[in-house]
Scaffold this active site. Structure first.
Site, short mmCIF file in Angstrom:
data_model
loop_
_atom_site.label_atom_id
_atom_site.label_comp_id
_atom_site.label_asym_id
_atom_site.label_seq_id
_atom_site.Cartn_x
_atom_site.Cartn_y
_atom_site.Cartn_z
CG ASP A 141 -2.02 1.02 1.18
OD1 ASP A 141 -2.52 1.40 2.26
OD2 ASP A 141 -2.37 1.46 0.07
CE LYS A 144 0.42 5.88 -9.98
NZ LYS A 144 1.30 5.77 -11.17
CG ASP A 169 -5.36 -0.14 -1.16
OD1 ASP A 169 -5.22 0.96 -0.59
OD2 ASP A 169 -6.44 -0.50 -1.67
CG ASN A 170 -4.47 2.16 -3.57
OD1 ASN A 170 -3.64 2.05 -2.67
ND2 ASN A 170 -5.65 2.74 -3.39
CD GLU A 199 -8.36 4.89 -0.14
OE1 GLU A 199 -8.63 3.81 -0.67
OE2 GLU A 199 -7.23 5.40 -0.22
#
Ligand code: 7JV
Ligand code: MG
Length: 214
Positions: A141, A144, A169-170, A199
């Protein structure tokens, strides 16, 4: 002088959460981010998916890449068995300072080791410096563009065993297309996408769970 968003988030925790009660810390942050100021915590919707992966895996050793204010750190650590350990790496010193206080408010200092520095620097030091043998779960997290290089570094450092889980995540927003391609194509991973939302918003996002096959 002006306070920062992480400082205001910490203030909300200290005002609204009960010391030593991790779930109240998680709730206070979610309320703050939903009703006062958006912040890039994994959040309550993706957080439930994170909880289910952690609970099912019951990991003894967890590495979190990207602490931010410690929301997911607290969320994960509150679900770990008694002697389990979570190491969390944060590159930004201002975030690390806030996360340390959020973790303390939750009363989870004994389960969590917060390290300030880059994943590239600290992943190769996991074994010698922290006495880590293998990682049962890695929660990715951070940034990226580092998901793929850090995954290859984890492999090269021999930190993944058959059954180790990467949870990222993401993967949609902001998105990590090269990472997704890699884990979904590689014969060394069994990958699964958990569709959700960014989120505190209606935008699509999701978590990718990838089991290392050895
Ligand atoms: C600074 O960008 C914030 C933002 C803006 C728009 C969309 C997504 C994000 C976002 C959301 C997240 O959960 C994140 N998690 C970890 N590292 C991030 O950089 C990150 C960024
Ligand atoms: Mg995130």
């Amino acid at each position: 002088t002006q306070s920062t968003r992480p400082q205001r988030l910490l203030g909300a925790v200290q005002k609204n959460a009960t010391r030593g009660d991790p779930r109240s810390v998680v709730k206070a942050i979610d309320e703050f981010c939903r009703h006062k100021e958006w912040a890039m915590n994994v959040g309550d919707e993706k957080g439930c998916i994170l909880d289910s992966v952690v609970s099912e895996l019951n990991p003894a050793t967890v590495l979190e890449l990207g602490t931010y204010c410690g929301y997911s750190t607290v969320r994960i650590a509150s679900l770990l068995p008694p002697h389990a350990k979570l190491i969390t790496l944060e590159f930004n010193p201002d975030y690390a300072k806030i996360a340390c206080q959020v973790i303390a408010w939750a009363g989870l200092e004994d389960k969590i080791q917060l390290v300030e520095g880059s994943s590239a620097e600290w992943i190769p030091k996991m074994k010698e410096h922290f006495g880590v043998k293998m990682l049962d779960l890695v929660f990715m997290d951070h940034w990226k563009d580092d998901y793929l290089p850090d995954t290859k570094l984890l492999e090269d450092c021999g930190l993944l065993r058959k059954g180790s889980v990467l949870l990222a995540d993401n993967v949609i927003c902001p998105g990590s297309p090269d990472y997704l391609k890699y884990v979904r194509r590689s014969p060394r991973y069994k990958s699964q996408y958990f569709r959700s939302h960014l989120e505190y918003t209606k935008a699509e996002d999701g978590l990718e769970k990838s089991v290392f096959l050895g």
